[in-house]
Design a protein around this motif. Structure first.
Motif, PDB file in Angstrom:
ATOM      1  N   LEU A   1       0.772  -1.072  -0.009  1.00  0.00           N
ATOM      2  CA  LEU A   1       0.119   0.364  -0.029  1.00  0.00           C
ATOM      3  C   LEU A   1       1.033   0.838   0.071  1.00  0.00           C
ATOM      4  CD1 LEU A   1      -2.633  -0.500   2.226  1.00  0.00           C
ATOM      5  CD2 LEU A   1      -3.163  -0.627   0.059  1.00  0.00           C
ATOM      6  N   CYS A   2       2.275   1.726   0.738  1.00  0.00           N
ATOM      7  CA  CYS A   2       3.093   2.435   0.638  1.00  0.00           C
ATOM      8  C   CYS A   2       3.296   2.796  -0.839  1.00  0.00           C
ATOM      9  CB  CYS A   2       4.412   2.438   1.961  1.00  0.00           C
ATOM     10  SG  CYS A   2       3.252   2.421   3.693  1.00  0.00           S
ATOM     11  N   TYR A   3       4.087   1.542  -1.278  1.00  0.00           N
ATOM     12  CA  TYR A   3       4.483   1.437  -2.320  1.00  0.00           C
ATOM     13  C   TYR A   3       3.505   2.052  -3.489  1.00  0.00           C
ATOM     14  CZ  TYR A   3       6.231  -0.874  -6.644  1.00  0.00           C
ATOM     15  OH  TYR A   3       7.247  -0.642  -7.888  1.00  0.00           O
ATOM     16  N   SER A   4       2.034   1.573  -3.421  1.00  0.00           N
ATOM     17  CA  SER A   4       1.398   1.888  -4.482  1.00  0.00           C
ATOM     18  C   SER A   4       1.508   3.382  -4.059  1.00  0.00           C
ATOM     19  CB  SER A   4      -0.420   1.459  -4.259  1.00  0.00           C
ATOM     20  OG  SER A   4       0.448  -0.177  -4.566  1.00  0.00           O
ATOM     21  N   LEU A   5       0.991   3.984  -3.312  1.00  0.00           N
ATOM     22  CA  LEU A   5       0.812   5.164  -2.944  1.00  0.00           C
ATOM     23  C   LEU A   5       1.101   6.431  -2.914  1.00  0.00           C
ATOM     24  CD1 LEU A   5      -1.404   7.232  -1.559  1.00  0.00           C
ATOM     25  CD2 LEU A   5       0.260   7.017   1.224  1.00  0.00           C
TER      26      LEU A   5
ATOM     27  N   MET B   1      18.270  -8.868  -6.439  1.00  0.00           N
ATOM     28  CA  MET B   1      18.200 -10.263  -5.468  1.00  0.00           C
ATOM     29  C   MET B   1      17.363 -10.703  -6.693  1.00  0.00           C
ATOM     30  SD  MET B   1      17.877  -9.067  -2.117  1.00  0.00           S
ATOM     31  CE  MET B   1      16.532  -7.334  -2.051  1.00  0.00           C
ATOM     32  N   HIS B   2      16.299  -9.985  -7.473  1.00  0.00           N
ATOM     33  CA  HIS B   2      15.133 -11.721  -8.066  1.00  0.00           C
ATOM     34  C   HIS B   2      15.127 -11.314  -9.180  1.00  0.00           C
ATOM     35  CE1 HIS B   2      14.534 -12.468  -3.881  1.00  0.00           C
ATOM     36  NE2 HIS B   2      14.167 -11.349  -3.490  1.00  0.00           N
ATOM     37  N   GLY B   3      15.449  -9.833 -10.265  1.00  0.00           N
ATOM     38  CA  GLY B   3      14.999  -9.469 -11.401  1.00  0.00           C
ATOM     39  C   GLY B   3      14.029  -8.409 -11.428  1.00  0.00           C
ATOM     40  N   GLU B   4      13.868  -8.349 -12.752  1.00  0.00           N
ATOM     41  CA  GLU B   4      13.735  -7.226 -13.212  1.00  0.00           C
ATOM     42  C   GLU B   4      11.721  -6.925 -12.291  1.00  0.00           C
ATOM     43  OE1 GLU B   4      14.586  -5.421 -16.606  1.00  0.00           O
ATOM     44  OE2 GLU B   4      15.971  -4.688 -16.220  1.00  0.00           O
ATOM     45  N   LYS B   5      11.253  -8.628 -12.966  1.00  0.00           N
ATOM     46  CA  LYS B   5      10.004  -8.654 -13.075  1.00  0.00           C
ATOM     47  C   LYS B   5       9.097  -8.967 -11.408  1.00  0.00           C
ATOM     48  CE  LYS B   5       9.204  -9.442 -17.936  1.00  0.00           C
ATOM     49  NZ  LYS B   5       9.022 -10.282 -18.592  1.00  0.00           N
ATOM     50  N   TYR B   6      10.684  -9.342 -10.311  1.00  0.00           N
ATOM     51  CA  TYR B   6       9.768  -9.664  -9.219  1.00  0.00           C
ATOM     52  C   TYR B   6       8.700  -9.295  -8.454  1.00  0.00           C
ATOM     53  CZ  TYR B   6      10.749 -12.462  -4.992  1.00  0.00           C
ATOM     54  OH  TYR B   6      10.215 -13.326  -3.326  1.00  0.00           O
ATOM     55  N   LEU B   7       8.803  -7.264  -8.923  1.00  0.00           N
ATOM     56  CA  LEU B   7       7.453  -6.804  -8.224  1.00  0.00           C
ATOM     57  C   LEU B   7       6.292  -6.951  -8.497  1.00  0.00           C
ATOM     58  CD1 LEU B   7       9.383  -3.240  -7.548  1.00  0.00           C
ATOM     59  CD2 LEU B   7       9.166  -5.442  -5.650  1.00  0.00           C
ATOM     60  N   HIS B   8       6.490  -7.721 -10.124  1.00  0.00           N
ATOM     61  CA  HIS B   8       5.014  -7.681 -10.104  1.00  0.00           C
ATOM     62  C   HIS B   8       4.234  -8.566 -10.365  1.00  0.00           C
ATOM     63  CE1 HIS B   8       5.826  -4.503 -13.958  1.00  0.00           C
ATOM     64  NE2 HIS B   8       7.179  -5.085 -14.118  1.00  0.00           N
ATOM     65  N   PHE B   9       4.843  -9.503  -9.734  1.00  0.00           N
ATOM     66  CA  PHE B   9       4.299 -10.763  -8.441  1.00  0.00           C
ATOM     67  C   PHE B   9       3.931 -10.504  -7.291  1.00  0.00           C
ATOM     68  CE2 PHE B   9       7.057 -12.907 -11.799  1.00  0.00           C
ATOM     69  CZ  PHE B   9       6.731 -13.901 -11.702  1.00  0.00           C
ATOM     70  N   LEU B  10       4.063  -9.324  -6.761  1.00  0.00           N
ATOM     71  CA  LEU B  10       3.517  -8.860  -5.511  1.00  0.00           C
ATOM     72  C   LEU B  10       3.511  -7.686  -5.741  1.00  0.00           C
ATOM     73  CD1 LEU B  10       7.708  -8.648  -3.925  1.00  0.00           C
ATOM     74  CD2 LEU B  10       5.525 -10.321  -4.027  1.00  0.00           C
TER      75      LEU B  10
ATOM     76  N   ARG C   1      -5.102   5.039 -12.658  1.00  0.00           N
ATOM     77  CA  ARG C   1      -4.566   3.439 -12.767  1.00  0.00           C
ATOM     78  C   ARG C   1      -5.534   2.871 -11.397  1.00  0.00           C
ATOM     79  NH1 ARG C   1       0.009   7.527 -13.119  1.00  0.00           N
ATOM     80  NH2 ARG C   1       1.373   6.573 -15.055  1.00  0.00           N
ATOM     81  N   VAL C   2      -4.655   2.113 -11.566  1.00  0.00           N
ATOM     82  CA  VAL C   2      -5.448   0.645 -10.059  1.00  0.00           C
ATOM     83  C   VAL C   2      -4.622   0.378  -9.291  1.00  0.00           C
ATOM     84  CG1 VAL C   2      -7.015  -0.940  -9.395  1.00  0.00           C
ATOM     85  CG2 VAL C   2      -7.496   0.923 -10.741  1.00  0.00           C
ATOM     86  N   PHE C   3      -4.065   0.186  -8.246  1.00  0.00           N
ATOM     87  CA  PHE C   3      -3.181  -0.753  -7.723  1.00  0.00           C
ATOM     88  C   PHE C   3      -3.862  -1.416  -6.827  1.00  0.00           C
ATOM     89  CE2 PHE C   3      -1.586   3.863  -8.680  1.00  0.00           C
ATOM     90  CZ  PHE C   3       0.410   3.584  -9.378  1.00  0.00           C
ATOM     91  N   PHE C   4      -3.122  -2.285  -6.657  1.00  0.00           N
ATOM     92  CA  PHE C   4      -3.404  -3.411  -6.358  1.00  0.00           C
ATOM     93  C   PHE C   4      -2.190  -4.641  -5.693  1.00  0.00           C
ATOM     94  CE2 PHE C   4      -3.144  -5.197 -10.583  1.00  0.00           C
ATOM     95  CZ  PHE C   4      -2.826  -6.535 -10.171  1.00  0.00           C
ATOM     96  N   LEU C   5      -2.601  -5.791  -4.010  1.00  0.00           N
ATOM     97  CA  LEU C   5      -1.455  -6.138  -3.787  1.00  0.00           C
ATOM     98  C   LEU C   5      -2.253  -7.629  -4.403  1.00  0.00           C
ATOM     99  CD1 LEU C   5       0.393  -7.469  -1.832  1.00  0.00           C
ATOM    100  CD2 LEU C   5      -1.831  -8.108  -0.216  1.00  0.00           C
TER     101      LEU C   5
ATOM    102  N   ILE D   1      -0.331 -15.969  -6.601  1.00  0.00           N
ATOM    103  CA  ILE D   1       0.456 -15.778  -7.945  1.00  0.00           C
ATOM    104  C   ILE D   1       1.498 -15.890  -7.077  1.00  0.00           C
ATOM    105  CG2 ILE D   1       1.598 -14.240  -9.316  1.00  0.00           C
ATOM    106  CD1 ILE D   1      -1.145 -15.909 -10.589  1.00  0.00           C
ATOM    107  N   ARG D   2       1.833 -15.117  -6.199  1.00  0.00           N
ATOM    108  CA  ARG D   2       2.699 -14.850  -5.203  1.00  0.00           C
ATOM    109  C   ARG D   2       3.780 -16.068  -4.900  1.00  0.00           C
ATOM    110  NH1 ARG D   2       1.287 -12.429   0.095  1.00  0.00           N
ATOM    111  NH2 ARG D   2      -1.082 -11.319  -0.353  1.00  0.00           N
ATOM    112  N   VAL D   3       3.089 -17.102  -4.538  1.00  0.00           N
ATOM    113  CA  VAL D   3       3.497 -18.694  -3.835  1.00  0.00           C
ATOM    114  C   VAL D   3       4.169 -18.866  -5.222  1.00  0.00           C
ATOM    115  CG1 VAL D   3       3.286 -20.501  -2.760  1.00  0.00           C
ATOM    116  CG2 VAL D   3       2.491 -18.192  -2.336  1.00  0.00           C
ATOM    117  N   LEU D   4       3.514 -19.144  -6.647  1.00  0.00           N
ATOM    118  CA  LEU D   4       3.400 -19.574  -7.599  1.00  0.00           C
ATOM    119  C   LEU D   4       4.281 -19.029  -8.125  1.00  0.00           C
ATOM    120  CD1 LEU D   4      -0.092 -21.302  -7.835  1.00  0.00           C
ATOM    121  CD2 LEU D   4       1.668 -22.825  -7.019  1.00  0.00           C
TER     122      LEU D   4
END
Length: 773
Positions: A201-205, A257-266, A280-284, A289-292
């Motif tokens: 939420l802080c990242y999205s804000l 640490m994880h690659g450029e697309k890692y944050l897209h999974f979060l 724009r719409v932000f969501f967790l 998806i995060r686990v898989l």
């Protein structure tokens, strides 16, 4: 602590109620709350929560009996922070406008003024240091940093760079005590999940405020907002500073640490069309998806989706993509997530299937390699089960039996895990599709037929049957399994696909060929008194029509008729010529042409898909050149603004989230999905491009350290070539001077020549006059 807990519960309820009042949105309520200094209240909540967290943790060290009440308080503290952040994001919701409304222009101006004012108040009143600090702090407390090597250290940044001081310890790293890890009332998994929510939420804000196009518009600079209260007033420069020091540090460290697309999974971000404007719409991202995120079967489905989607038009592409996501992707991800609760190895179906596929390929190669080396003899009259007749010793048979048993066991496991991973999902998906297509024929539904309609399942069963025959009947059946090896090589897979795709056309072409052979037999009976044979076999002695037909079907496609006499009559010549032309040349060319054309078409489609993914955005269908002409970087656009799998995860998020927890734009999209209306996808539109068209070209560009480094590098490269450029210029000037002198000399010579020619003409004219006189 009980009193403090009730206070935080009240704060949570207040922010939840306030969010309900402004969602929709209600611009008047948004304006009233913003003018009351609600952003400053959020700042105070963060500071009070941080002070309480530090103080109570210190108190617990001396009084273990307070640990359970403290954990209850910690839970409600984080819930209050989540509610406050959701409320802050709800302040950015926009009123849906209709272009057909007669008051559209007035309403649009009001919405733009309101949104710009809201962004300016947020920039002035929200503490950017706290927002960025909470992103890193709660990342370190979430499950993403369960391993210390994945923690991000942002302490000391301000002291080193002379930035804003941190009296409340925003940047001080929070360490979770052991007693909190072992708490039963507020489990560690729940603590980590809540911390990840706050981080998201802080990242999205921060992204929503900092990246808002309104913050870079002329109207933003013109608006004057009166500060509320006596709190500090921030400016865009503070947000830029925190972005460069904290936010970019966080993003760069995660990418490293994880690659450029890692944050897209979060952390999900999409752009939707709501009325006449894009939002724009932000969501967790959902936990499944995060686990898989590394699940091979989901990645395989995504690759298949890119090939299967209809690309005939931008609208058809989006409609088909949304149908595939809603009809297959969501249920498939949920099915794979459900399997995670199964005991090992059932919860590792993707890895097990990949292991079985690779292992069966290896054992197939070993078995066939041994067969080629040790198999003795060729054709003989004996039972095919008598395998030892063709091998030099019992050791060869034992080795082959071992590898054949291994191959059969792996094939059996492969089939079992395929059924576990796919079959239940396929039955559910196809049943739902059948019910939607045949609502009045529910009683005729047969799940068994649907189960065996899966082509991949039938193919796996076929390989298992061959493996069984290769073990219990003859090792030579393993030769057919080499086709599976070819299927794993992309180019050979395309060749095989070109044959299987065109099998119907080839079959009917063969039927046509058989008819032509039948006509040839009948014409031969009518025209000739003696029969003819073929190069491979003399079939002239056939005595019945069926026998002659069989001979033609066997040998007639390989050679022209062969006659016993050398006499060539017109009738025989015509028959031979037509037979060669129609049966030998044309029919064979048609069959090979069908296969070759199909292969070329498949390769062309594959290449077209690759080119489309490289040159245009899948979501909005804007080309790379169109975007870059508006100063929108194509790579950033397709990875952040319009990342196609972010939209798939957004639809999954809407499917799993309770409707009461959705905000205005999310509820709007969910309603559109129910209506099967995909008009919320931003086809031919994006915020970055429309912001550029709206006057952002006149704005001061943000100067970043990276840009300065690139500028310095280019200046350095230019300086290295300066001497060369100077020498070249001097040489060029000298050459120009020589050319000028040469041209001048040539012009003088030409003038002299003209004078000489003119003098000669005058002399000749005088001579003529004298002769005439």
């Amino acid at each position: 602590m009980m009193g403090r807990e009730k206070q935080y519960e009240l704060v949570q309820q207040l922010f939840d109620t306030a969010a309900e009042l402004i969602q929709g949105p209600n611009m008047n309520n948004q304006r009233l709350l913003m003018e009351s200094g609600i952003c400053s209240d959020i700042n105070r909540l963060w500071l009070i929560a941080r002070i309480d967290e530090s103080a109570f943790r210190g108190l617990i060290q001396d009084n273990e009996d307070l640990s359970e009440p403290w954990m209850d308080l910690l839970r409600i503290m984080r819930s209050a922070e989540v509610s406050a952040l959701k409320f802050a994001l709800s302040l950015l919701e926009e009123l849906m406008l209709d272009q057909d409304d007669e008051n559209f222009a007035t309403l649009q101006a009001e919405v733009m003024l309101h949104k710009t004012t809201t962004i300016k108040r947020m920039i002035q009143e929200l503490w950017p240091k706290a927002v960025c600090g909470k992103v890193i702090t709660h990342w370190n407390l979430s499950g993403e940093a369960h391993d210390p090597q994945y923690m991000i250290d942002a302490s000391g940044e301000d002291d080193d760079k002379g930035g804003e001081k941190d009296p409340m310890g925003i940047d001080v790293q929070v360490v979770r005590p052991k007693r909190e890890m072992q708490c039963e009332s507020y489990r560690l998994a729940d603590q980590r999940e809540d911390c990840l929510k706050i981080c998201a939420l802080c990242y999205s804000l921060f992204c929503a405020v900092y990246q808002a196009p309104e913050a870079r518009s002329p109207l933003f600079r013109e608006i004057e907002v009166e500060p509320v209260g006596d709190g500090p007033v921030y400016a865009m420069s503070h947000w830029i500073a925190e972005k460069n020091k904290k936010f970019d540090l966080f993003v760069d460290q995660v990418h490293k640490m994880h690659g450029e697309k890692y944050l897209h999974f979060l952390f999900g971000q999409v752009e939707i069309v709501r009325g006449s404007r894009i939002q724009r719409v932000f969501f967790l991202v959902p936990q499944a998806i995060r686990v898989l995120k590394d699940q091979s079967l989901i990645h395989k489905w995504q690759e298949g989706c890119l090939v299967a989607v209809d690309r005939s038009s931008p609208e058809a592409q989006i409609d088909d993509f949304a149908d595939l996501v809603n009809g297959q992707y969501i249920s498939f991800v949920q099915n794979q997530y459900y399997l995670l609760d199964k005991p090992w190895p059932l919860n590792k179906s993707g890895e097990v299937i990949a292991l079985c596929v690779n292992s069966t390929m290896l054992t197939t190669g070993i078995i066939n390699g041994i067969l080629v080396v040790v198999y003795m003899g060729s054709y003989s009259e004996h039972l095919i089960t008598d395998q030892e007749l063709h091998y030099p010793n019992h050791i060869s048979v034992y080795v082959l039996t071992f590898f054949a048993s291994l191959h059969f066991g792996l094939s059996l496991i492969w089939l079992g895990f395929y059924v576990l991973s796919y079959s239940g999902w396929i039955i559910e998906t196809k049943v739902n599709e059948w019910r939607d297509a045949n609502p009045r024929l529910q009683n005729q539904l047969n799940s068994g037929v649907i189960f065996f309609s899966d082509k991949q399942l039938l193919y796996t069963l076929f390989l298992l049957a061959l493996s069984f025959l290769g073990l219990f009947v003859s090792f030579l059946f393993n030769a057919i399994n080499t086709m599976d090896l070819c299927m794993r090589i992309p180019i050979l897979a395309k060749v095989i696909e070109s044959i299987t795709v065109s099998v119907e056309q080839v079959f009917f072409t063969m039927v046509l060929g058989f008819c032509m052979q039948y006509i040839a037999v009948g014409a031969g009976f009518l025209l000739f008194g003696q029969g003819y044979g073929f190069a491979d076999m003399d079939t002239s002695g056939c005595s019945t029509l069926l026998e002659c037909l069989r001979a033609h079907f066997d040998y007639g496609f390989r050679s022209a008729p062969v006659w016993h006499s050398a006499k060539l009559t017109y009738t025989r010549f015509t028959f031979d010529y037509l037979y060669n032309l129609v049966v030998i040349l044309i029919m064979a060319a048609i069959i090979s042409g069908i296969i070759i054309d199909t292969f070329a078409e498949l390769k062309e489609v594959q290449q077209a898909i690759k080119e489309a993914m490289k040159s245009s955005c899948f979501i909005c269908s804007l080309s790379k050149s169109e975007l870059e002409r508006k100063r929108v970087k194509f790579e950033m656009h397709i990875l952040q603004d319009h990342y196609m799998w972010a939209y798939a995860r957004f639809l999954l998020y809407l499917d799993e989230t309770d409707p009461s927890d959705l905000n205005g734009p999310e509820s709007y999209v969910k309603q559109k999905i129910k209506e099967n209306n995909m008009g919320f996808f931003p086809i031919q539109r994006c915020i970055a491009m429309e912001s550029s068209e709206g006057g952002e070209d006149h704005l001061d560009r943000e100067v970043r350290v990276k840009d300065l480094d690139e500028f310095k590098l280019k200046i350095g490269e230019l300086a290295e070539h300066t001497d060369f450029m100077v020498r070249t210029e001097r040489s060029f000037k000298a050459d120009i001077k020589d050319v000028k002198e040469n041209v001048k000399a040539t012009a003088e010579k030409i003038q002299e020549l003209r004078n000489v020619i003119g003098t000669n003409r005058k002399d000749k004219q005088k001579k003529k006059k004298k002769k005439g006189g």
